[in-house]
Scaffold this motif. Structure first.
Motif, PDB file in Angstrom:
ATOM      1  N   MET A 177     -45.656  18.041  71.831  1.00 25.91           N
ATOM      2  CA  MET A 177     -46.594  16.985  72.184  1.00 25.91           C
ATOM      3  C   MET A 177     -46.084  15.691  71.573  1.00 25.91           C
ATOM      4  O   MET A 177     -45.129  15.689  70.789  1.00 25.91           O
ATOM      5  N   HIS A 178     -46.734  14.573  71.900  1.00 25.68           N
ATOM      6  CA  HIS A 178     -46.222  13.292  71.425  1.00 25.68           C
ATOM      7  C   HIS A 178     -46.815  12.888  70.081  1.00 25.68           C
ATOM      8  O   HIS A 178     -46.102  12.694  69.105  1.00 25.68           O
ATOM      9  N   GLN A 179     -48.135  12.754  69.997  1.00 24.54           N
ATOM     10  CA  GLN A 179     -48.749  12.265  68.767  1.00 24.54           C
ATOM     11  C   GLN A 179     -48.759  13.342  67.686  1.00 24.54           C
ATOM     12  O   GLN A 179     -48.544  14.524  67.966  1.00 24.54           O
ATOM     13  N   ASP A 180     -49.057  12.912  66.451  1.00 25.00           N
ATOM     14  CA  ASP A 180     -48.832  13.749  65.285  1.00 25.00           C
ATOM     15  C   ASP A 180     -50.125  14.176  64.609  1.00 25.00           C
ATOM     16  O   ASP A 180     -51.047  13.370  64.454  1.00 25.00           O
ATOM     17  N   ALA A 181     -50.135  15.407  64.148  1.00 25.42           N
ATOM     18  CA  ALA A 181     -51.207  15.877  63.277  1.00 25.42           C
ATOM     19  C   ALA A 181     -50.823  15.763  61.810  1.00 25.42           C
ATOM     20  O   ALA A 181     -51.689  15.666  60.941  1.00 25.42           O
ATOM     21  N   LEU A 182     -49.516  15.759  61.517  1.00 21.99           N
ATOM     22  CA  LEU A 182     -49.038  15.698  60.137  1.00 21.99           C
ATOM     23  C   LEU A 182     -47.900  14.687  60.052  1.00 21.99           C
ATOM     24  O   LEU A 182     -46.751  14.998  60.393  1.00 21.99           O
ATOM     25  N   SER A 183     -48.207  13.480  59.636  1.00 21.62           N
ATOM     26  CA  SER A 183     -47.194  12.445  59.454  1.00 21.62           C
ATOM     27  C   SER A 183     -47.602  11.557  58.298  1.00 21.62           C
ATOM     28  O   SER A 183     -48.746  11.093  58.239  1.00 21.62           O
ATOM     29  N   CYS A 242     -43.098  16.968  67.682  1.00 21.34           N
ATOM     30  CA  CYS A 242     -43.757  15.725  68.077  1.00 21.34           C
ATOM     31  C   CYS A 242     -42.770  14.570  68.060  1.00 21.34           C
ATOM     32  O   CYS A 242     -41.609  14.715  67.690  1.00 21.34           O
ATOM     33  N   GLY A 243     -43.275  13.403  68.423  1.00 18.23           N
ATOM     34  CA  GLY A 243     -42.548  12.149  68.295  1.00 18.23           C
ATOM     35  C   GLY A 243     -43.477  11.132  67.675  1.00 18.23           C
ATOM     36  O   GLY A 243     -44.033  11.333  66.612  1.00 18.23           O
ATOM     37  N   HIS A 244     -43.682  10.003  68.385  1.00 24.41           N
ATOM     38  CA  HIS A 244     -44.683   8.982  68.079  1.00 24.41           C
ATOM     39  C   HIS A 244     -44.317   8.133  66.871  1.00 24.41           C
ATOM     40  O   HIS A 244     -44.161   6.918  66.997  1.00 24.41           O
ATOM     41  N   ASP A 245     -44.207   8.720  65.688  1.00 23.14           N
ATOM     42  CA  ASP A 245     -43.715   7.973  64.543  1.00 23.14           C
ATOM     43  C   ASP A 245     -42.195   8.082  64.532  1.00 23.14           C
ATOM     44  O   ASP A 245     -41.640   9.183  64.607  1.00 23.14           O
ATOM     45  N   THR A 276     -47.792  27.466  60.490  1.00 23.55           N
ATOM     46  CA  THR A 276     -47.076  26.697  61.509  1.00 23.55           C
ATOM     47  C   THR A 276     -46.324  25.545  60.862  1.00 23.55           C
ATOM     48  O   THR A 276     -46.875  24.822  60.026  1.00 23.55           O
ATOM     49  N   ILE A 277     -45.076  25.353  61.236  1.00 21.04           N
ATOM     50  CA  ILE A 277     -44.285  24.214  60.769  1.00 21.04           C
ATOM     51  C   ILE A 277     -44.359  23.103  61.804  1.00 21.04           C
ATOM     52  O   ILE A 277     -44.155  23.335  63.004  1.00 21.04           O
ATOM     53  N   HIS A 278     -44.651  21.882  61.348  1.00 18.02           N
ATOM     54  CA  HIS A 278     -44.701  20.703  62.203  1.00 18.02           C
ATOM     55  C   HIS A 278     -43.472  19.838  61.942  1.00 18.02           C
ATOM     56  O   HIS A 278     -43.110  19.597  60.782  1.00 18.02           O
ATOM     57  N   LEU A 279     -42.852  19.362  63.010  1.00 18.83           N
ATOM     58  CA  LEU A 279     -41.696  18.480  62.910  1.00 18.83           C
ATOM     59  C   LEU A 279     -41.986  17.170  63.624  1.00 18.83           C
ATOM     60  O   LEU A 279     -42.414  17.166  64.783  1.00 18.83           O
ATOM     61  N   ILE A 280     -41.758  16.047  62.942  1.00 22.45           N
ATOM     62  CA  ILE A 280     -41.785  14.735  63.577  1.00 22.45           C
ATOM     63  C   ILE A 280     -40.362  14.414  63.980  1.00 22.45           C
ATOM     64  O   ILE A 280     -39.475  14.301  63.124  1.00 22.45           O
ATOM     65  N   LEU A 281     -40.124  14.276  65.282  1.00 18.92           N
ATOM     66  CA  LEU A 281     -38.784  14.034  65.811  1.00 18.92           C
ATOM     67  C   LEU A 281     -38.824  12.781  66.688  1.00 18.92           C
ATOM     68  O   LEU A 281     -38.490  12.808  67.860  1.00 18.92           O
TER      69      LEU A 281
END
Length: 567
Positions: free
Chosen positions: A344-350, A380-383, A433-438
Motif C-alpha cells: 500500500m502507499h501510506q504508512d502505519a509505522l513511520s 509502503c512508500g509515501h515518506d 508483521t514487519i513493515h517497510l517504508i520504501l
C-alpha cells in the motif's frame, strides 16, 4: 478483460511485422483519419508500454500502452512456443483530462494460456504505427507451486523531466536499478509520477513517467497501488481516471475495480491496497491558492477554489476492508500459501520528520486484520526514505501525546515483539508483521526523527489521528495542510536510513524443502549521495532474513490465525 480476436499468423508474417523492413500506413487508415473516424498517420505509435499480471501470473500477462492519438487496429504479436505466432487485438480505454481537456488513448491486450515459468517474445504495433519496426520485447511468466523467486519494490518514483514539480533525475537511475537486479516483477508502492502536482499538464507528466519506466516495465510486470498523487481533480470518482485507464489489474469482484487487488506468485500471496480509503490524512489533489485552479474551457469544469481538496477517505463504504478480510481468511485456509505480503502507499509505522508520519486510520482499520491473519510483510512508500520495523503484533493504548497540549492521545502504538536483532538476523514473522517504508524511488527527503525522547533517546514519530483537511495559512488566501496532531515513541522502529532517500528493496524467496523452512531475504540498497547528485551507484544498506515453517509441513506456517493481537 478477455482476449479478443486472437488469430494465428505465419512465422513470416510475425517477423515481417515485428522486425521487417517497415510498416506501410494502410489506405483505409488515412481515409478514416480524414473522415474523423481514425487517427492521423503515425498517431497510433505505441509508447509507455508496460506489463501487469493477469488473474493467473503463471499463465496470463496484460500488455498495456498509450499512443499520441487514436490507434487503428492496435495489437500485440505473440510468439508462441510450439504453436507459432499469434495476433491479439487490444481493447481501447480513453479518458479526457478534466483540467486541460486532452483525450488520452490507452490499449490493453491480455495474453492468456501462456506456459508457466517460461520466456515469451512479443511485439506491439498498430496500422498507424510510425516506427520502421514495431516495439519488441520479452517477459517471463511466473512459476507454479513453490519455487525460488525474486521481486523488487519501491514507491514515489516521479519523472526525470525536471520541468515538473517533484521531478528527479534520479528516477531514471531508479528504473535502471530494477533492471540491475532483474526481478521477475516489481512492486510500485504508489505516487507513480506526481501528475497532480502539475494539474494543467497531467497527461504529459504521465507520458514522461510511462516512457521512463518502459525500459523495465515492458520486460517484467510492474504492479502498482494508487497513492495520494494519483488522485486528480475532475478525473472521475476518487480522481483516479488517469491511473485506472492506464493500468489493467486483477479483478477484485467489487464495484471498485483497479483500486485494490490480489495476485499469487508461487507460494506468495500479494495483496495491493488503496490506503486513501481508510486514512485520516487529506493527501490527494489540493489547491493551495491564492488563485483558483482554472480548467480549460473545453472541459466545461468550473474553477476550483483555493482550499479545495479531494478528501476521499471512506469512499468504498467498507467494501475494501471486507474484501481484505475475506481474502486473508481464504489465504490462511490454503496450505499452498506460505507468505502473505501487503502493498500500500501510506504508512502505519513511520518516524520520518520530513515526511507525513504514521496514520492512525490504517492502524485502526487494517492492522488488526494483519495481526489476526498473520500477514508477514507490509510494503509502503509515501515518506521518501527507508525504515524497517521490528515485528509488531497488537498495540499499546493512550501512550501518545497531543502536540499542542501534551495530553495523552490513543495513537494505537504498534507493539514490537522483538526489540533486538536475533542471532543471524533471522526473524520469524509468525511472531509479528514487519513493515517497510520504501519511498525512495525517485523523490527524496532525508530521513530524520521527529525528535527523540529525552529519557532514553528513542526516536519520536508523528501520528495523524484525525482528519487534517486544509486550513488557512499565514499568507492571506493561501491554504496549508496541518501537521500531524500527536507524537509517540517509535519503539517499533528497528532500522532507519539517515543518509539518502533513494533506494530499492530486493527480495529473494527460498521455498525450502517439504516439512522444512522457507525464507525471504530482503536486501535494501541505497544510492549514497543521490540527494545531491544523481547516481547510478547503489550500495547495500540493510539485510534481513525472514524464516518460517512451510505450511505443507507439521508446523503449518506462521501464526494460528486466532485472536486480535491485543488490539
Amino acid at each position: 478483460m478477455t482476449t479478443r480476436d486472437a488469430r494465428p499468423i505465419s512465422r513470416r508474417e510475425f517477423f515481417r511485422e515485428a522486425g521487417g523492413a517497415g510498416l506501410a500506413i494502410a489506405a483505409s487508415t488515412v481515409a478514416n483519419a480524414q473522415a474523423g473516424t481514425g487517427s492521423l498517420p503515425g498517431g497510433g505509435t505505441p509508447e509507455q508500454i508496460h506489463l501487469t499480471w493477469g488473474d493467473d501470473s503463471s499463465r496470463t500477462v496484460v500488455v498495456s500502452w498509450a499512443s499520441p492519438a487514436q490507434a487503428v487496429n492496435p495489437r500485440v504479436l505473440l510468439e508462441r512456443t510450439g504453436t507459432g505466432p499469434q495476433v491479439i487485438h487490444a481493447v481501447q480505454r480513453t479518458y479526457t483530462d478534466g483540467i486541460n481537456g486532452q483525450t488520452v488513448f490507452t490499449y490493453h491486450a491480455t495474453l492468456t494460456d501462456l506456459e508457466p515459468d517460461s520466456a515469451h517474445e512479443y511485439a506491439v504495433t498498430a496500422d498507424n504505427d510510425a516506427r520502421a519496426k514495431p516495439f519488441a520485447a520479452a517477459f517471463r511468466t511466473a512459476p507454479r507451486g513453490r519455487a525460488p523467486l525474486r521481486w523488487t519494490s519501491y514507491g514515489d518514483l516521479a519523472t526525470p523531466v525536471t520541468s515538473w514539480a517533484l521531478s528527479s533525475p534520479q528516477s531514471h537511475h531508479a528504473v535502471d536499478a530494477v533492471e540491475r537486479f532483474k526481478p521477475l516483477f516489481h512492486l510500485l508502492n504508489g505516487d507513480l509520477c506526481y501528475a497532480n502536482m502539475n494539474p494543467t499538464a497531467q497527461p504529459a507528466v504521465w507520458a514522461d513517467f510511462g516512457n521512463n519506466v518502459q525500459r523495465s516495465a515492458a520486460h517484467r510486470p510492474w504492479m502498482p497501488c494508487p497513492g495520494n498523487h494519483e488522485i486528480e481533480f475532475c478525473n472521475g470518482e476518487q480522481g483516479l481516471n488517469s491511473y485506472l485507464t492506464r493500468y489493467s489489474l486483477p479483478d477484485n469482484g467489487t464495484k471498485f475495480p483497479g483500486r485494490w487487488y490480489r495476485f499469487r506468485v508461487g507460494s506468495v500471496l500479494f495483496i495491493s491496497l488503496a490506503a486513501d480509503d481508510v486514512i485520516y490524512q487529506d493527501s490527494g489533489a489540493f489547491v493551495a491558492g491564492p488563485a483558483p485552479l482554472m480548467p480549460a474551457p473545453n472541459t466545461g469544469n468550473a474553477p476550483i477554489k483555493p482550499g479545495t481538496s479531494l478528501y476521499v477517505s471512506g469512499y468504498s463504504g467498507g467494501a475494501q476492508t471486507r474484501w481484505l478480510e475475506a481474502t486473508l481468511a481464504a489465504a490462511r485456509q490454503d496450505d499452498s500459501i506460505d507468505w502473505i505480503i501487503v502493498q500500500m502507499h501510506q504508512d502505519a509505522l513511520s518516524s520520518s520528520k520530513n515526511g507525513n508520519g504514521s496514520d492512525k486510520g490504517i492502524r485502526q482499520t487494517w492492522l488488526p486484520l494483519f495481526d489476526q491473519y498473520a500477514v508477514d510483510l507490509v510494503l509502503c512508500g509515501h515518506d521518501h526514505d527507508y525504515e524497517r520495523s521490528w515485528p509488531v503484533r497488537g498495540c499499546n493504548h493512550h501512550v501518545g501525546r497531543d502536540v499542542a497540549s501534551g495530553a495523552p492521545v490513543d495513537t494505537c502504538q504498534p507493539r514490537p515483539v522483538v526489540t533486538a536483532a536475533p542471532v543471524g538476523g533471522r526473524f520469524d514473522t509468525g511472531a509479528g508483521t514487519i513493515h517497510l517504508i520504501l519511498g525512495g524511488g525517485g523523490t527524496s527527503a532525508p530521513l530524520d526523527a521527529y525528535g527523540v525522547n529525552p529519557r532514553d533517546g528513542t526516536p519520536q514519530a508523528k501520528i495523524i489521528t484525525k482528519a487534517n483537511r486544509p486550513v488557512p495559512g499565514p499568507i492571506s488566501g493561501v491554504f496549508v495542510k496541518p501537521p500531524a496532531d500527536a507524537v509517540e515513541d517509535a519503539i517499533w522502529s528497528a532500522r532507519r536510513d539517515t543518509v539518502t532517500g533513494y533506494g530499492i528493496a530486493v527480495f529473494d524467496l527460498d521455498p525450502g524443502e517439504p516439512d522444512g523452512k522457507t525464507s525471504i531475504t530482503m536486501r535494501y540498497y541505497h544510492a549514497v549521495g543521490a540527494d545531491r547528485t544523481p547516481t547510478a551507484s547503489y550500495e547495500l544498506f540493510d539485510t534481513v532474513v525472514l524464516a518460517k515453517n512451510r505450511r505443507d509441513g507439521n508446523g503449518n506456517g506462521n501464526g494460528n490465525g486466532n485472536g486480535n493481537g491485543g488490539q
